[in-house]
Design an enzyme around this catalytic site. Structure first.
Site, short mmCIF file in Angstrom:
data_model
loop_
_atom_site.label_atom_id
_atom_site.label_comp_id
_atom_site.label_asym_id
_atom_site.label_seq_id
_atom_site.Cartn_x
_atom_site.Cartn_y
_atom_site.Cartn_z
N THR A 187 0.87 -1.17 0.00
CA THR A 187 0.00 0.00 0.00
C THR A 187 0.92 1.22 0.00
O THR A 187 1.78 1.33 0.86
CB THR A 187 -0.91 0.03 1.24
OG1 THR A 187 -1.67 -1.18 1.28
CG2 THR A 187 -1.86 1.22 1.19
N TYR A 247 0.49 -4.99 7.21
CA TYR A 247 -0.74 -5.66 7.64
C TYR A 247 -1.10 -6.77 6.66
O TYR A 247 -0.50 -6.89 5.59
CB TYR A 247 -1.91 -4.67 7.81
CG TYR A 247 -2.39 -3.96 6.56
CD1 TYR A 247 -3.52 -4.41 5.89
CD2 TYR A 247 -1.73 -2.84 6.07
CE1 TYR A 247 -3.99 -3.75 4.75
CE2 TYR A 247 -2.18 -2.18 4.94
CZ TYR A 247 -3.31 -2.63 4.28
OH TYR A 247 -3.77 -1.98 3.16
N THR A 253 -0.44 -9.97 1.70
CA THR A 253 0.41 -9.10 2.49
C THR A 253 0.29 -7.66 1.99
O THR A 253 0.03 -7.42 0.82
CB THR A 253 1.89 -9.51 2.40
OG1 THR A 253 2.38 -9.26 1.07
CG2 THR A 253 2.07 -10.99 2.73
N GLU A 254 0.50 -6.72 2.89
CA GLU A 254 0.54 -5.30 2.53
C GLU A 254 1.66 -4.63 3.33
O GLU A 254 1.60 -4.59 4.56
CB GLU A 254 -0.79 -4.61 2.84
CG GLU A 254 -1.98 -5.09 2.02
CD GLU A 254 -1.99 -4.59 0.58
OE1 GLU A 254 -1.10 -3.79 0.21
OE2 GLU A 254 -2.88 -5.01 -0.17
N VAL A 255 2.67 -4.14 2.63
CA VAL A 255 3.71 -3.36 3.29
C VAL A 255 3.57 -1.90 2.86
O VAL A 255 2.92 -1.60 1.84
CB VAL A 255 5.13 -3.89 2.97
CG1 VAL A 255 5.27 -5.34 3.37
CG2 VAL A 255 5.47 -3.71 1.50
#
Length: 304
Positions: free
Chosen positions: A174, A204, A272-274
């Site tokens: 993101t 998250y 996944t979101e980093v």
């Protein structure tokens, strides 16, 4: 934050072919898929099975699609799918998938069959885009007879493989450009209003609403928090407008939304979101976080 005006189209009117063509003509190559991705994948051939499963029609020579498999697949072992670069602009999704193969995949190959598609959207990688050239979001296009050839190619690969997936980990980011470019473009394309502009500061996960597998998600969060920070909830107790399922985890209807995470019937699924634009992170940290998410998930599955 107020919804920003966009340079293409008329407010309140959905884009037609002319607006989509105008958008496409405004895009440009900003980095090399061949140099940054393909070269790394081909260098794995001595240790893994590297297969080309297609090529994008926009430029088949420039945009071949690759899958990497661990050696000696065994029907008695569970099969793991790792996908990256569904949104080509999300760099650590691509580089994290490659880093996992380079450094960790072999450590799990005695217990699992592992399939990795590091960069599903190479045109998006080169132009740093969320959409494909037809202004279609591949990560809303994982359904039968998909209009996005990037999504359709993966669906075809999985169908031809004919293997039931045990787990699927889809690697994403993101970014600040979600607000500065991609959400305004989406609002303009579809003539809709966006009300949520919160970008979580940190890592998250997005699980599946119908099949959340909370302990699996927890194990991944615990692994990632050893290398980077987990995104706190916003003032309303949410992440990107969605209620927390647990610390660092929200759930989406993956199949109904046509998300890559819903492309299989795997029992264990996550996205996944980093956040690479965080002052607490950098590009390398984001890649390491992606790898930690994968290994945390696999380590949990080994305990079952």
């Amino acid at each position: 934050m107020e919804q920003q005006a966009y340079s293409i189209g008329v407010k309140g009117k959905k884009w037609g072919d002319a607006e989509k063509a105008q958008w496409f003509n405004a895009q440009s190559i900003k980095r090399s898929y061949q140099d940054e991705v393909v070269s790394k994948i081909l260098a794995l051939k001595d240790r893994f099975d590297v297969e080309q499963y297609g090529a994008l029609s926009y430029d088949a020579k420039r945009y071949p699609l690759f899958a990497v498999k661990t050696h000696n697949w065994d029907a008695n072992k569970a099969t793991i799918l790792v996908t990256g670069g569904v949104h080509g602009y999300e760099t650590s999704g691509v580089q994290g998938a490659i880093r996992f193969i380079e450094t960790q995949a072999a450590n799990y190959s005695d217990k699992f069959n592992i399939l990795v598609t590091p960069c599903i959207s190479p045109w998006g990688y080169e132009t740093i885009n969320r959409w494909n050239p037809k202004a279609i979001d591949p990560n809303r296009s994982f359904y039968a007879d998909s209009s996005a050839e990037e999504s359709a190619a993966l669906i075809k690969l999985l169908a031809e493989l004919g293997v039931e997936m045990f787990a699927h980990i889809d690697l994403h980011e993101t970014t600040d450009t979600d607000n500065s470019e991609f959400r305004p473009a989406l609002a303009a394309r579809d003539a809709v209003e966006h009300t949520n502009w919160n970008i979580p500061d940190g890592f998250y996960l997005v699980g599946d609403t119908i099949n959340p597998q909370d302990e699996f998600q927890t194990a991944m969060i615990k692994s990632v928090e050893q290398v980077t920070h987990i995104a706190p909830a916003d003032d309303s107790g949410k992440l990107i407008g969605v209620d927390l399922a647990q610390f660092g985890v929200i759930n989406y209807a993956t199949k109904a939304l046509g998300l890559c995470a819903g492309v299989t019937d795997a029992k264990y699924v996550t996205t996944t979101e980093v956040y690479p634009d965080s002052p607490l992170s950098d590009d390398e940290n984001c890649i390491v976080a992606q790898v930690a998410a994968i290994t945390g998930g696999l380590d949990y599955l080994l305990t079952l």
